[in-house]
Design an enzyme around this catalytic site. Structure first.
Site, PDB file in Angstrom:
ATOM      1  N   SER A 229       0.853  -1.198   0.000  1.00 20.70           N
ATOM      2  CA  SER A 229       0.000   0.000   0.000  1.00 20.70           C
ATOM      3  C   SER A 229       0.885   1.242   0.000  1.00 20.70           C
ATOM      4  CB  SER A 229      -0.858   0.015   1.269  1.00 20.70           C
ATOM      5  OG  SER A 229      -1.463   1.268   1.472  1.00 20.70           O
ATOM      6  N   TYR A 242      -2.241  -1.189  10.587  1.00 18.95           N
ATOM      7  CA  TYR A 242      -2.354  -1.603   9.184  1.00 18.95           C
ATOM      8  C   TYR A 242      -1.128  -1.140   8.384  1.00 18.95           C
ATOM      9  CZ  TYR A 242      -4.056  -1.336   4.333  1.00 18.95           C
ATOM     10  OH  TYR A 242      -4.193  -1.448   2.973  1.00 18.95           O
TER      11      TYR A 242
HETATM   12  P1  NAD Z   1     -11.648  -5.992  -0.076  1.00 15.72           P
HETATM   13  O1  NAD Z   1     -12.347  -5.884   1.223  1.00 15.72           O
HETATM   14  O2  NAD Z   1     -12.497  -6.081  -1.285  1.00 15.72           O
HETATM   15  O3  NAD Z   1     -10.655  -7.231  -0.071  1.00 15.72           O
HETATM   16  C1  NAD Z   1     -10.013  -7.696   1.093  1.00 15.72           C
HETATM   17  C2  NAD Z   1     -10.327  -9.173   1.228  1.00 15.72           C
HETATM   18  O4  NAD Z   1      -9.553  -9.725   2.277  1.00 15.72           O
HETATM   19  C3  NAD Z   1     -11.765  -9.484   1.586  1.00 15.72           C
HETATM   20  O5  NAD Z   1     -12.596  -9.579   0.452  1.00 15.72           O
HETATM   21  C4  NAD Z   1     -11.644 -10.815   2.330  1.00 15.72           C
HETATM   22  O6  NAD Z   1     -12.003 -11.872   1.475  1.00 15.72           O
HETATM   23  C5  NAD Z   1     -10.163 -10.922   2.643  1.00 15.72           C
HETATM   24  N1  NAD Z   1      -9.970 -11.191   4.070  1.00 15.72           N
HETATM   25  C6  NAD Z   1      -9.848 -10.305   5.082  1.00 15.72           C
HETATM   26  N2  NAD Z   1      -9.697 -10.960   6.244  1.00 15.72           N
HETATM   27  C7  NAD Z   1      -9.734 -12.282   5.960  1.00 15.72           C
HETATM   28  C8  NAD Z   1      -9.622 -13.461   6.751  1.00 15.72           C
HETATM   29  N3  NAD Z   1      -9.427 -13.401   8.084  1.00 15.72           N
HETATM   30  N4  NAD Z   1      -9.727 -14.664   6.120  1.00 15.72           N
HETATM   31  C9  NAD Z   1      -9.913 -14.745   4.790  1.00 15.72           C
HETATM   32  N5  NAD Z   1     -10.001 -13.645   3.990  1.00 15.72           N
HETATM   33  C10 NAD Z   1      -9.915 -12.442   4.582  1.00 15.72           C
HETATM   34  O7  NAD Z   1     -10.680  -4.732  -0.155  1.00 15.72           O
HETATM   35  P2  NAD Z   1      -9.437  -4.381  -1.120  1.00 15.72           P
HETATM   36  O8  NAD Z   1      -9.233  -2.938  -0.932  1.00 15.72           O
HETATM   37  O9  NAD Z   1      -9.599  -4.935  -2.451  1.00 15.72           O
HETATM   38  O10 NAD Z   1      -8.232  -5.111  -0.369  1.00 15.72           O
HETATM   39  C11 NAD Z   1      -7.318  -5.963  -1.023  1.00 15.72           C
HETATM   40  C12 NAD Z   1      -5.908  -5.628  -0.583  1.00 15.72           C
HETATM   41  O11 NAD Z   1      -5.600  -4.326  -1.071  1.00 15.72           O
HETATM   42  C13 NAD Z   1      -5.724  -5.578   0.932  1.00 15.72           C
HETATM   43  O12 NAD Z   1      -4.499  -6.216   1.261  1.00 15.72           O
HETATM   44  C14 NAD Z   1      -5.619  -4.089   1.200  1.00 15.72           C
HETATM   45  O13 NAD Z   1      -4.834  -3.841   2.337  1.00 15.72           O
HETATM   46  C15 NAD Z   1      -4.942  -3.620  -0.060  1.00 15.72           C
HETATM   47  N6  NAD Z   1      -5.049  -2.190  -0.321  1.00 15.72           N
HETATM   48  C16 NAD Z   1      -6.254  -1.611  -0.533  1.00 15.72           C
HETATM   49  C17 NAD Z   1      -6.308  -0.247  -0.771  1.00 15.72           C
HETATM   50  C18 NAD Z   1      -7.612   0.446  -1.013  1.00 15.72           C
HETATM   51  O14 NAD Z   1      -7.655   1.674  -1.022  1.00 15.72           O
HETATM   52  N7  NAD Z   1      -8.709  -0.251  -1.215  1.00 15.72           N
HETATM   53  C19 NAD Z   1      -5.137   0.520  -0.801  1.00 15.72           C
HETATM   54  C20 NAD Z   1      -3.912  -0.105  -0.589  1.00 15.72           C
HETATM   55  C21 NAD Z   1      -3.874  -1.469  -0.347  1.00 15.72           C
END
Ligand code: NAD
Ligand code: MG
Length: 337
Positions: A229, A242
């Protein structure tokens, strides 16, 4: 799930979207339509001003119980359902994606399937409605889809999910460790030991367990991709636990790449900026921050998951054969490195 249900949810997508969103998606779909010249060769899509694409803040105030569903967000995120077109870049590959039900992982799953890969997705049981849609989309692309519901905070499940992915897919060439836990807390004094442990188990321990279980199955030419991130480099004040895990992921990825090249496996990470996903509306941000989500970056809007999927495709593809130990950003003009 019957395809009828997918069409229903697509209708809901359009009905629930703002007029601007519909226009933006339509514009993008046109933009991605390849034009053929007289020799039948695909020509580049016409350029699009990225500022004019997709919804901009302010967004409707919304909150969902963790872990949230993409299908209940307004506007619905674009994961490339109607726009991503593959060109055989991952033909015959076998990919495992954690958090593949929604958001960035879902966009990668859709893109991988349309590029010719069979895909296993891991998600929480509560996310079954989102996951069913992804499974249906992968199968509609003519690829094998494996659904692996469970909680990755459990080491035994992390080992079992890798075994099930390997047996279901007939091997493993691509691991996308992407699942993540993000909860907003204004002060360190509000982060309980239980919350701290939850974040580290999801973002770091599970990544470590799944990676260890997967490596012995991955032949030379395989690729491992982590989701870090912008918070790895510039931590948000309200995401202390985080952000430190995201810095660790970037570091782990670089360190592991030095070991894995001895096996012919490339290891990279992606560092997204603000993306419109369920993570943000299920405790990842305050309601106030959700309403203005993405306004702080030079592009003035959040990214849609469909806009980062090509980075995951590139890092998985053999065309990136010299790329390992890198962190690729996509953050609307902000972020590092
Ligand atoms: P999202 O909520 O759609 O995806 C995250 C997924 O993590 C969930 O769908 C879930 O299936 C999984 N998850 C969480 N805890 C879990 C557990 N205990 N067991 C099994 N699965 C679990 O959100 P996203 O933003 O697409 O996140 C995906 C990645 O992107 C994450 O690592 C997040 O930190 C990273 N990220 C997101 C952003 C943003 O702005 N959305 C920015 C930087 C990084
Ligand atoms: Mg989800």
């Amino acid at each position: 799930m019957p395809s009828e249900k997918i069409s229903t949810s697509r209708r809901t997508l359009m009905q629930g979207a703002t007029a601007g969103f519909v226009t933006a998606v339509a514009t993008r779909a046109v933009a991605q339509t390849d034009v053929s010249n007289s020799a039948g060769t695909a020509m580049a899509s016409p350029p699009q001003d990225p500022r004019t694409l997709y919804p901009h803040p302010p967004f409707p105030a919304q909150e969902q119980p963790w872990p949230g569903l993409a299908g209940r967000m307004t506007p619905r995120p674009d994961h490339g359902e109607t726009s991503y077109r593959g060109s055989g870049r991952l033909n015959g590959r076998r990919a495992l994606i954690t958090g593949g039900d929604s958001g960035i992982g879902r966009a990668a799953a859709i893109a991988y399937a349309r590029e010719g890969a069979d895909v296993a997705i891991v998600y929480l049981p509560a996310e079954e409605p989102d996951a069913r849609e992804v499974i249906q989309i992968i199968r509609a692309a003519g690829r094998k889809a494996i659904a692996l519901p469970g909680d990755i905070r459990d080491e035994a499940f992390c080992q079992a999910l890798v075994e099930q992915a390997v047996s279901g897919l007939g091997g493993l060439d691509i691991l996308v460790s992407n699942a993540g836990r993000q909860q907003s807390h204004d002060s360190i004094l509000d982060i309980t030991t239980e919350q701290f442990d939850w974040t580290l188990r999801t973002n770091l321990y599970a990544m470590f367990w799944i990676t260890k279980a997967a490596i012995p199955h991955m032949p030379p030419g395989s690729a491992i991709i982590y989701t870090s991130s912008v918070n790895a480099y510039d931590p948000s004040f309200n995401l202390l636990d985080y952000a430190m895990t995201k810095a660790a992921i970037a570091n782990f990825s670089k360190g592991l790449s030095k070991q894995m090249i001895k096996r012919g496996i490339r290891v990279n990470a992606v560092a997204p900026g603000p993306f419109w996903t369920a993570l943000q509306v299920s405790g990842g941000q305050t309601t106030e921050n959700v309403e203005k989500f993405g306004e702080q970056v030079p592009m003035g809007r959040p990214g849609q998951p469909a806009e980062i999927a090509p980075v995951y495709v590139q890092l998985a593809s053999a065309q990136a054969s010299y790329v390992t130990g890198q962190v690729y950003g996509a953050s609307g003009g902000s972020g590092q490195p």
